[in-house]
Design a protein around this motif. Structure first.
Motif, PDB file in Angstrom:
ATOM      1  N   UNK A 164     -48.983 -29.391 -40.202  1.00 44.78           N
ATOM      2  CA  UNK A 164     -47.576 -29.401 -39.945  1.00 44.78           C
ATOM      3  C   UNK A 164     -46.897 -29.110 -38.943  1.00 44.78           C
ATOM      4  N   UNK A 165     -45.777 -30.112 -38.391  1.00 44.03           N
ATOM      5  CA  UNK A 165     -45.386 -30.094 -37.163  1.00 44.03           C
ATOM      6  C   UNK A 165     -44.230 -29.159 -37.201  1.00 44.03           C
ATOM      7  N   UNK A 166     -43.847 -28.536 -35.937  1.00 44.79           N
ATOM      8  CA  UNK A 166     -42.700 -27.861 -36.231  1.00 44.79           C
ATOM      9  C   UNK A 166     -41.545 -28.634 -35.398  1.00 44.79           C
ATOM     10  N   UNK A 167     -41.539 -29.951 -35.356  1.00 48.42           N
ATOM     11  CA  UNK A 167     -40.586 -30.679 -34.841  1.00 48.42           C
ATOM     12  C   UNK A 167     -39.507 -31.079 -35.873  1.00 48.42           C
ATOM     13  N   UNK A 168     -38.343 -31.392 -35.694  1.00 48.40           N
ATOM     14  CA  UNK A 168     -37.369 -31.844 -36.764  1.00 48.40           C
ATOM     15  C   UNK A 168     -36.707 -33.120 -36.281  1.00 48.40           C
ATOM     16  N   UNK A 169     -36.114 -33.702 -37.161  1.00 47.03           N
ATOM     17  CA  UNK A 169     -35.458 -35.106 -37.050  1.00 47.03           C
ATOM     18  C   UNK A 169     -33.962 -35.193 -37.177  1.00 47.03           C
ATOM     19  N   UNK A 170     -33.190 -35.929 -36.196  1.00 44.39           N
ATOM     20  CA  UNK A 170     -31.812 -36.003 -36.580  1.00 44.39           C
ATOM     21  C   UNK A 170     -31.660 -37.023 -37.849  1.00 44.39           C
ATOM     22  N   UNK A 171     -32.509 -37.439 -38.310  1.00 44.01           N
ATOM     23  CA  UNK A 171     -32.323 -38.387 -39.579  1.00 44.01           C
ATOM     24  C   UNK A 171     -32.369 -37.531 -40.383  1.00 44.01           C
ATOM     25  N   UNK A 172     -31.497 -37.365 -41.369  1.00 45.83           N
ATOM     26  CA  UNK A 172     -31.756 -36.451 -42.607  1.00 45.83           C
ATOM     27  C   UNK A 172     -32.689 -36.849 -43.514  1.00 45.83           C
ATOM     28  N   UNK A 173     -33.059 -38.023 -43.486  1.00 45.74           N
ATOM     29  CA  UNK A 173     -33.956 -38.473 -44.609  1.00 45.74           C
ATOM     30  C   UNK A 173     -35.442 -38.595 -44.152  1.00 45.74           C
ATOM     31  N   UNK A 174     -35.728 -38.070 -42.738  1.00 43.02           N
ATOM     32  CA  UNK A 174     -36.993 -38.180 -42.197  1.00 43.02           C
ATOM     33  C   UNK A 174     -37.535 -36.732 -42.582  1.00 43.02           C
ATOM     34  N   UNK A 175     -38.950 -36.616 -42.974  1.00 44.93           N
ATOM     35  CA  UNK A 175     -39.602 -35.709 -43.543  1.00 44.93           C
ATOM     36  C   UNK A 175     -40.663 -35.177 -42.420  1.00 44.93           C
ATOM     37  N   UNK A 176     -40.288 -35.741 -41.396  1.00 42.01           N
ATOM     38  CA  UNK A 176     -41.302 -35.351 -40.265  1.00 42.01           C
ATOM     39  C   UNK A 176     -41.708 -33.786 -40.208  1.00 42.01           C
ATOM     40  N   UNK A 177     -40.928 -32.864 -40.376  1.00 43.78           N
ATOM     41  CA  UNK A 177     -41.165 -31.323 -40.397  1.00 43.78           C
ATOM     42  C   UNK A 177     -41.999 -30.971 -41.389  1.00 43.78           C
ATOM     43  N   UNK A 178     -42.018 -31.583 -42.706  1.00 45.40           N
ATOM     44  CA  UNK A 178     -42.883 -31.199 -43.893  1.00 45.40           C
ATOM     45  C   UNK A 178     -44.409 -32.045 -43.514  1.00 45.40           C
ATOM     46  N   UNK A 179     -44.188 -33.210 -43.482  1.00 44.31           N
ATOM     47  CA  UNK A 179     -45.189 -34.102 -43.615  1.00 44.31           C
ATOM     48  C   UNK A 179     -46.048 -34.352 -42.066  1.00 44.31           C
ATOM     49  N   UNK A 180     -45.229 -34.294 -41.087  1.00 45.67           N
ATOM     50  CA  UNK A 180     -45.817 -34.640 -39.939  1.00 45.67           C
ATOM     51  C   UNK A 180     -45.803 -36.311 -39.632  1.00 45.67           C
ATOM     52  N   UNK A 181     -45.281 -36.997 -40.435  1.00 44.33           N
ATOM     53  CA  UNK A 181     -45.102 -38.340 -40.464  1.00 44.33           C
ATOM     54  C   UNK A 181     -43.741 -38.905 -40.339  1.00 44.33           C
TER      55      UNK A 181
END
Lengths: 290, 333
Positions: free
Chosen positions: B1-18
């Motif tokens: 799991x990444x500790x990064x976040x995204x400005x796009x509210x629909x992006x799940x990078x914080x949870x999935x890393x993708x």
């Protein structure tokens, strides 16, 4: 006698503040049914209005922005009845007509006013003769036009004054408690600025005036059985110093004790009194009968 | 799991890393670096409520149209009369109520004065054109109206003082969309009109213009007689007084033959059809607005006249029957 809170009800520009100012002058002067037995700690807002009267002007309409430096005024009273003197306190709440107009339009009343209403001993209802803010009910022509208007953005005309007055009575019926003694609460209706009325209507008296101007309110008053109701015509100064320079001169030279009058119907006869404390004395049962 | 976040509210990078845009998470231009994201989260004061509690302002109950429950409560405490008002859309039902209200507000109802109304605000709003049937009309009588509701099918209350005998009369007049009358005629939809059986009188409103118009007259008579049919069938065996109210009579007066035809029709059903003419609003010179409404009210509320036999012939009551002691109405011993 204990605290006798009165609730003052009236739309904007119905003469509440000016009446309270003149009442305070009368209570200080003594000689009426009620007199003051001291000066309350908090009197600023009444004094503000008194200052206008003493200069031969009416106090302007009370605005919401004055709220910050206003609170209810508690006036210690001496009642003189059958030669006996007793003490009471008259609590005059912070008064502000827009609150009552809003209450009619939205059925909402801020909690502090609702509490005052639910604990009041009696009530004063104010309506001012020929106020610019009085509203007549629509006639058939305007009503037909309003009803035929099919737009979505129909602009509401104001609620007619008599409907507002009827709603005030309904509020009182719902919330005003019975007197601790088990007697009916009393409601004084004050028709203010009586001196500007034409002589014919003036002679006919305040009940006839209400019947002519506000038939719905008059009918409602007759039908009430929860309260005792008296209708008073009130002129706090006996004339209009702002419109009549000569009257203003006389007023400014007077001692203010004997200016103004109240009139009421007593067994079909119109009685006049210079005791401006009468509408209040009657409402708090300091005056048994009229 | 990444500790990064995204400005796009629909992006799940914080949870999935993708990354939503299939970028490498570290290289995505929309990424919020981990430390910034954390600061942002910590900066929120957790003990502060997100929304302030709404101020609870005390309310009075509205003086609006009454629901069935309200009517039952009031009628439980004092005598009241229900006056049914039926008629097609645009037959002048609301105009009649508004005109009655305006007459009272100007103290122009001969013989009566206003005493009270539990629905004063609604009367007033109707008179100012502020209450209409918005879009779909209501399907059922309301049980209880709330302020801010659209116009609902409910009862308007009026308490009148009759000057001749100082009687105080409570009236409950339903404010119903015309479509209810239409569906009573077309579909015999009676489920929501059951209160008519308890009515003191029923006004059947007909537009005088149509009844006087050569082209529409037949159709109007036809519909009115069907409506009478339906009402009689609904209320039988105790049929309230039926009154045909001809509205807009300033703009069209039906021929006497037309009225007689309707009277005759009702008579076949055993109903004595009364007829009133009203002009709620008037366009005609010489006919003041509100003409006929005071008479309509007076006649509707008139005390019943006893036209029966003084001492009717009937089966002799059995000895000991209490009804043997009863004095016929209108008679005296």
């Amino acid at each position: 006698m204990s605290n006798r809170n009165l609730i003052l009800i009236g739309g904007p520009d119905s003469g509440k503040t000016n009446f309270i100012a003149r009442l305070w002058i009368a209570l200080r002067a003594g000689g009426g049914k009620l007199s003051a037995s001291g000066t309350p700690n908090e009197i600023k807002y009444v004094e503000g209005a008194v200052a206008h009267l003493h200069q031969g002007q009416f106090a302007p309409r009370t605005g919401q922005n004055l709220d910050a430096d206003r609170s209810s005024v508690t006036i210690p009273l001496v009642l003189t009845e059958d030669g006996e003197r007793s003490a009471a306190e008259l609590v005059v709440p912070d008064i502000f007509g827009e609150v009552w107009k809003d209450a009619v339009e939205t059925t909402e009343l801020p909690a502090e006013w609702m509490n005052q209403l639910e604990s009041a001993f009696g009530a004063l209802i104010f309506v001012r003769v020929l106020s610019k803010l009085n509203r007549d009910p629509p006639d058939w022509v305007t009503s037909a036009e309003l009803m035929a208007y099919q737009g979505d953005d129909a602009k509401l005309t104001d609620i007619p004054t008599q409907v507002m007055l009827c709603e005030f009575l309904r509020f009182l019926e719902l919330k005003l408690p019975n007197n601790p003694t088990g007697q009916k609460p009393r409601v004084s209706v004050l028709v203010t600025a009586w001196d500007i009325l034409d002589p014919e209507r003036s002679i006919a008296g305040p009940r006839a005036y209400i019947q002519e101007q506000y038939p719905l309110f008059a009918g409602r008053l007759r039908d009430l059985d929860r309260f005792d109701v008296s209708v008073f015509a009130v002129s706090i100064l006996g004339g209009d110093p702002e419109a009549d320079e000569g009257f203003r001169e006389v007023l400014l030279d007077s001692d203010f004790k004997s200016v103004g009058y109240v009139r009421y119907d007593c067994n079909g006869v119109i009685v006049e009194s210079t005791d401006l404390t009468l509408p209040v004395a009657w409402a708090i049962r300091a005056q048994a009968t009229l | 799991m990444s500790d990064s976040a995204c400005r796009n509210s629909e992006c799940t990078v914080a949870q999935t890393g993708i990354c939503l845009l299939n970028n490498a998470p570290d290289a995505c231009p929309h990424r919020i670096p981990g430390d910034v994201a954390k600061v942002g989260f910590n900066a929120i004061q957790l003990d502060e409520p997100v929304l302030t509690a709404p101020k609870d302002t005390p309310r009075f109950p509205p003086s609006a149209a009454l629901g069935m429950d309200d009517v039952r409560t009031i009628m439980g405490g004092s005598y009241g009369r229900i006056i049914g008002v039926l008629g097609a859309p645009d037959s002048g039902k609301t105009a009649c109520l508004v005109s009655l209200y305006l007459l009272l507000a100007h103290d122009r109802v001969e013989g009566f004065t206003f005493a009270d109304s539990k629905s004063l605000t609604t009367f007033d709003e109707l008179s100012r054109g502020a209450r209409r049937w918005h879009g779909a009309v209501p399907e059922q009588m309301t049980a209880h109206t709330e302020l801010g509701d659209d116009r609902s099918a409910g009862f308007l209350h009026l308490k009148l003082l009759r000057q001749s005998d100082s009687a105080r009369l409570n009236l409950f007049i339903p404010d119903l969309p015309g479509e209810w009358s239409t569906s009573l005629i077309d579909n015999n939809r009676v489920d929501r009109l059951g209160f008519l059986r308890a009515a003191h009188a029923i006004w059947i409103m007909v537009d005088g213009r149509s009844l006087a118009d050569k082209l529409q007259r037949r159709s109007e008579i036809h519909r009115a007689s069907l409506l009478i049919d339906r009402v009689v069938a609904l209320c039988v065996p105790t049929i309230p007084t039926l009154r045909l109210v001809i509205t807009r009579f300033d703009q069209g007066q039906p021929a006497e033959a037309t009225l007689q035809e309707l009277r005759d029709y009702a008579a076949q059903l055993g109903v004595d059809l009364a007829i009133s003419n009203i002009a709620s609003f008037s366009d005609a010179v010489g006919t003041p607005a509100g003409t006929g409404i005071a008479d309509l009210v007076t006649q509707t509320l008139a005390r019943p006249r006893y036209d029966g036999e003084f001492w009717p012939e009937g089966p002799v009551a059995a000895p000991g029957s209490r009804s043997a002691l009863r004095v016929p109405v209108g008679g005296s011993l």
